[in-house]
Scaffold this active site. Structure first.
Site, PDB file in Angstrom:
ATOM      1  CE1 TYR A 121      -3.415   2.684   0.614  1.00 44.19           C
ATOM      2  CE2 TYR A 121      -2.287   3.326   2.406  1.00 44.19           C
ATOM      3  CZ  TYR A 121      -3.314   3.498   1.547  1.00 44.19           C
ATOM      4  OH  TYR A 121      -4.111   4.631   1.749  1.00 44.19           O
ATOM      5  CE  LYS A 169      -3.254   5.249  -2.108  1.00 41.00           C
ATOM      6  NZ  LYS A 169      -4.326   5.940  -2.779  1.00 41.00           N
TER       7      LYS A 169
END
Ligand SMILES: NC(=O)c1ccc[n+]([C@@H]2O[C@H](COP(=O)([O-])OP(=O)(O)OC[C@H]3O[C@@H](n4cnc5c(N)ncnc54)[C@H](OP(=O)(O)O)[C@@H]3O)[C@@H](O)[C@H]2O)c1
Length: 291
Positions: A175, A179
């Site tokens: 993640y 990002k």
């Protein structure tokens, strides 16, 4: 040095970013808040997500909104399209769903994977889905809408990133990495698309009170209101590449990245412009937001 710090409000906002906005992942959470704020500002909105029933419910909520400024033709128009943003043909699907609409603003919101945990113990599909959602989707759709906005000579692109993009972390390794792709992509596009009249902003949100956040973490009393995050991000369009909502989050970002981002971005852009024989002009802007 070209100064790109501009604020848009009221009619100026609608003229630059309307008449249509598209929100990818617009049926709940921060995406729903983007739709709400945009409808209040008098923009027509296309909401993209997978669940038809959630889209229909959110569209009905937005249709009931009374725009802040009197708008020719009354209330705003809301459309929806069921699209899985992880699919390789997402740009073609979204192009079909928005044919004939004069889109001035594209928001790529969806990005949470609901797949935190041990990197090795979870199946690889968890992580590839996260990359498809948070990297493939924004890449394909920023390219698609970037070209449309360039053709009309004005508009905005909003990418949703996270404070997690500031560095690696156990149990959210994919993640955080996905990002950071959004943060760095958005930062570069802020520079590159400005001459085409396109304002790009990437929001590095901290904890925000959404259904996904509550399901992932159990929630937090310190989580921000999604409407505050969406409105702050839209208000930041034209003022700088990276927006961090919330004073405490901004302090965290500045402590993590003590080297100012915009001078660094100018320095790297100048080096690359020279290498590729492309134009360079230093730009100014606001770092993260004001306290
Ligand atoms: N909430 C936080 O605390 C927080 C903190 C930092 C950053 N962020 C970032 O802010 C953004 C929004 O977060 P959020 O908490 O509002 O929740 P989210 O789960 O990222 O977004 C929910 C929205 O995205 C749609 N969506 C999810 N997967 C999709 C897919 N494969 N195809 C199409 N649509 C999809 C959902 O509808 P369907 O499920 O029906 O498709 C819903 O409309 C994300 O990029 C996240 O990384 C959030």
């Amino acid at each position: 040095m070209s100064n790109t710090t501009t604020s848009y409000s009221g009619e100026t906002f609608r003229a630059r970013f309307g008449p249509w906005a598209v929100v990818a992942g617009g049926s709940d959470g921060i995406g729903a808040a983007f739709g709400e704020v945009l409808a209040r500002r008098g923009l027509n909105v296309v909401l993209l997500a997978r669940s038809e029933s959630k889209l229909a419910a959110q569209a009905a909520r937005l249709r009931a909104i009374e725009p802040e400024k009197p708008k020719a033709g009354g209330r705003v128009e809301i459309r929806t399209a069921c699209v899985d943003l992880t699919h390789a043909d997402v740009a073609e699907r979204v192009a079909d769903a928005t044919t004939g609409l004069d889109v001035g603003l594209f928001v790529y919101n969806a990005g949470s994977g609901r797949n935190m945990g041990s990197f090795l113990d979870l199946p690889i599909e968890n992580w590839t889905r996260q990359v498809d959602l948070a990297c493939g989707g924004p890449l394909r759709l920023s390219h698609h809408f970037g070209r449309r906005l360039r053709d009309r000579g004005r508009g905005g692109l909003v990418l949703m990133s996270s404070m997690a993009s500031l560095g690696g972390s156990a149990y959210i390794a994919t993640y955080a990495a996905a990002k950071s792709f959004d943060t760095i992509l958005g930062e570069g596009l802020w520079y590159e698309l400005a001459p085409a009249g396109i304002d790009v902003v990437t929001c590095l949100a901290g904890a925000t009170d959404t259904e996904t956040f509550r399901e992932d973490t159990g929630g937090s009393p310190h989580a921000m209101d999604p409407v505050e995050v969406a409105a702050g991000t839209l208000d930041f369009l034209g003022r700088g590449p990276l927006y961090v909502p919330g004073k405490a989050n901004r302090a965290g970002a500045r402590a993590t990245w003590p080297l100012p981002r915009i001078p660094r971005l100018n320095m790297m852009s100048e080096i690359n412009a020279k290498s590729f024989g492309l134009p360079f002009e230093a730009r100014t802007g606001t770092e993260f937001g004001e306290d």
